[in-house]
Design a protein around this motif. Structure first.
Motif, PDB file in Angstrom:
ATOM      1  N   GLY A 357       0.800  -1.234   0.000  1.00  0.00           N
ATOM      2  CA  GLY A 357       0.000   0.000   0.000  1.00  0.00           C
ATOM      3  C   GLY A 357       0.826   1.273   0.000  1.00  0.00           C
ATOM      4  O   GLY A 357       0.273   2.368   0.143  1.00  0.00           O
ATOM      5  N   THR A 358       2.160   1.175  -0.189  1.00  0.00           N
ATOM      6  CA  THR A 358       2.959   2.414  -0.135  1.00  0.00           C
ATOM      7  C   THR A 358       3.763   2.700  -1.412  1.00  0.00           C
ATOM      8  O   THR A 358       4.443   3.716  -1.477  1.00  0.00           O
ATOM      9  N   THR A 361       2.911   6.029  -2.966  1.00  0.00           N
ATOM     10  CA  THR A 361       3.374   7.131  -2.111  1.00  0.00           C
ATOM     11  C   THR A 361       4.876   7.335  -2.279  1.00  0.00           C
ATOM     12  O   THR A 361       5.357   8.469  -2.340  1.00  0.00           O
ATOM     13  N   ALA A 417       7.405   6.618   3.702  1.00  0.00           N
ATOM     14  CA  ALA A 417       6.063   6.153   3.322  1.00  0.00           C
ATOM     15  C   ALA A 417       5.592   5.057   4.275  1.00  0.00           C
ATOM     16  O   ALA A 417       4.423   5.025   4.682  1.00  0.00           O
ATOM     17  N   ALA A 418       6.504   4.167   4.643  1.00  0.00           N
ATOM     18  CA  ALA A 418       6.130   3.065   5.543  1.00  0.00           C
ATOM     19  C   ALA A 418       5.770   3.604   6.926  1.00  0.00           C
ATOM     20  O   ALA A 418       4.756   3.215   7.516  1.00  0.00           O
ATOM     21  N   GLU A 420       4.809   6.644   7.781  1.00  0.00           N
ATOM     22  CA  GLU A 420       3.544   7.410   7.747  1.00  0.00           C
ATOM     23  C   GLU A 420       2.354   6.436   7.758  1.00  0.00           C
ATOM     24  O   GLU A 420       1.372   6.668   8.435  1.00  0.00           O
ATOM     25  N   LYS A 421       2.491   5.363   7.001  1.00  0.00           N
ATOM     26  CA  LYS A 421       1.370   4.408   6.939  1.00  0.00           C
ATOM     27  C   LYS A 421       1.174   3.738   8.298  1.00  0.00           C
ATOM     28  O   LYS A 421       0.038   3.592   8.776  1.00  0.00           O
ATOM     29  N   SER A 425      -2.077   3.870  11.017  1.00  0.00           N
ATOM     30  CA  SER A 425      -2.917   2.664  11.185  1.00  0.00           C
ATOM     31  C   SER A 425      -3.153   2.337  12.656  1.00  0.00           C
ATOM     32  O   SER A 425      -2.504   2.829  13.528  1.00  0.00           O
TER      33      SER A 425
END
Ligand SMILES: Cc1ncc(COP(=O)(O)O)c(C=O)c1O
Length: 425
Positions: A357-358, A361, A417-418, A420-421, A425
């Motif tokens: 999912g990144t 991004t 990106a990781a 931030e995700k 979550s």
């Protein structure tokens, strides 16, 4: 670094501030870097500059006496076919040598199959229900673009580290609507995988539901080694013949990344029936290929030893660039649990799987600080990576210092990106 995926929210937020600061520092450098396409660098192209003066005034006859300035020799210059016969794994009479693009050959074979069928077809592919191709993923975007262009349905199978998942392939290929499969057997684009002997054997011997099923065997990186080891793969033409499927493989190769990407020679090799089929179609679209270009390749590379020496010179230019990418990823990302990457021994790419999912991004973050990456999803049919996970890095074209900078920047973007995700979550 410790596994980021196991950090508590508070630790994650601290790390996020630190990596955001690094990202901003990087952005302040105002870099303009491009790691999008697998093109040879100008220095690689320079290696073949002697070609530009060949074959030279007065040198235009083939060994058999044909005047290469003229029309004819649809199958290409025999000595050019001879020069690449070992690399392609086919005898000279089973090879056609033609103009500068193997992708064009693949495109033509698909169009002709759709309009006319291939040996063994009961109808042109376009007149059969939902012609389908098996597409190992991640794969080459231009293969998928050809299928998309002509409405060929694409079904994906995962790569395993030694070729496509053969259990999945064998189950899909039993369906008679499956007419073809893309294969990049050596230093696959983008994973760098080399098909194991078992994989090649299973591809040759599997039972296909369609009597006119074809392997599109794109051996684009046959001699493009990044280490001293010149990896060999099993011979698909021989194995298919032994398995009683002589017409199954269409083999493609070219010198695009050996000599000049825009002015090389491409090759088609196959069974006698397929070669006749190819030449019958090709003869309608041309009276003959550019044999002077083929002759200059023969004069320049000379023989198998000359070809390998030339590729060694490419390797000397390319290896530090690949090492720069791997070193940056190793030093910034090893142990973090947010990415894994390939260590190719040949070919043109490093493939990175980032935190699910990144990928989009990451590409976006990179773009904002002046680094162009191949769009996320490009290695999947229709540009859609269902897990938004795979990045294709192409380090061959930019200068070494740019590759170093870009790789460090990519690692920061992957981390950011990781984090931030995970924070969200
Ligand atoms: C797997 C693969 N096949 C084919 C090509 C294009 O080959 P050509 O230049 O012979 O058309 C490329 C170029 O990147 C490639 O990666």
């Amino acid at each position: 670094m410790n596994k980021i995926t196991e950090l508590k929210q508070e630790e994650l937020r601290t790390l996020r501030n630190q990596v955001r600061a690094e990202y901003e520092d990087f952005r302040a450098r105002g870099l303009a870097l491009d790691m999008t396409r697998g093109k040879p660098s100008p220095e690689q192209l320079d290696l073949a500059n002697d070609l530009l003066a060949l074959p030279g005034r007065g040198d235009y006859f083939a060994e058999a006496g044909d005047d290469n300035r003229n029309y004819g020799l649809l199958q290409g210059l025999p000595e050019a076919r001879g020069l690449f016969s070992k690399t392609i794994g086919a005898p000279v009479d089973r090879i056609a040598a033609t103009d500068n693009s193997s992708l064009a050959l693949m495109h033509d074979c698909i169009v002709w199959a759709l309009l006319k069928g291939v040996p063994g077809s009961t109808a042109p592919w376009s007149q059969t229900p939902t012609p389908t191709f098996i597409c190992p993923v991640p794969g080459y975007d231009r293969h998928f673009a050809i299928c998309e262009e002509f409405g060929i349905r694409m079904v994906t199978v995962p790569m395993t580290g030694h070729g496509p998942d053969m259990d999945a392939v064998e189950s899909l290929v039993a369906d008679p609507t499956v007419k073809g499969m893309w294969c990049m057997p050596k230093y696959s684009n983008p994973t760098g995988e080399i098909y194991s002997d078992e994989t090649v054997q299973r591809l040759a011997s599997m039972r296909a539901g369609a009597p006119d099923f074809r392997l599109f065997w794109d051996n684009a990186y046959a001699v493009h080694h990044l280490t001293e080891r010149r990896h060999e793969i099993a011979n698909i033409l021989d194995l298919c013949e032994s398995a009683n499927h002589p017409d199954r493989p269409f083999v493609f190769a070219s010198t695009s990344k050996v000599t000049l990407a825009g002015a090389g020679v491409s090759f088609f090799a196959s069974s006698a029936a397929n070669l006749r089929w190819y030449l019958a179609r090709a003869g309608k679209r041309t009276i003959g290929p550019d044999k002077l270009n083929q002759l200059r390749h023969v004069r320049f590379l000379k023989n198998q030893e000359g070809l390998h020496r030339h590729m060694d010179a490419h390797r000397a230019l390319l290896r530090p660039k690949f090492e720069a990418v791997i070193t940056a990823l190793d030093s910034r990302l090893a142990g973090t649990g947010v990415a894994r990457w390939t260590r190719p021994e040949g070919g043109y790419f490093v493939s990175v799987d980032v935190l699910e999912g990144t990928a989009k991004t990451v590409v976006d973050l990179a773009r904002k600080f002046g680094l162009a990456l191949t769009p996320a999803g490009a290695t999947w049919p229709y540009g859609r990576d269902p897990q938004d996970r795979t990045l294709r890095l192409a380090p061959t074209f930019p200068p070494l210092q740019d590759v170093r900078d870009a790789s460090e920047g990519i690692a920061i973007c992957i981390l950011l990106a990781a984090i931030e995700k995970l924070c969200a979550s």
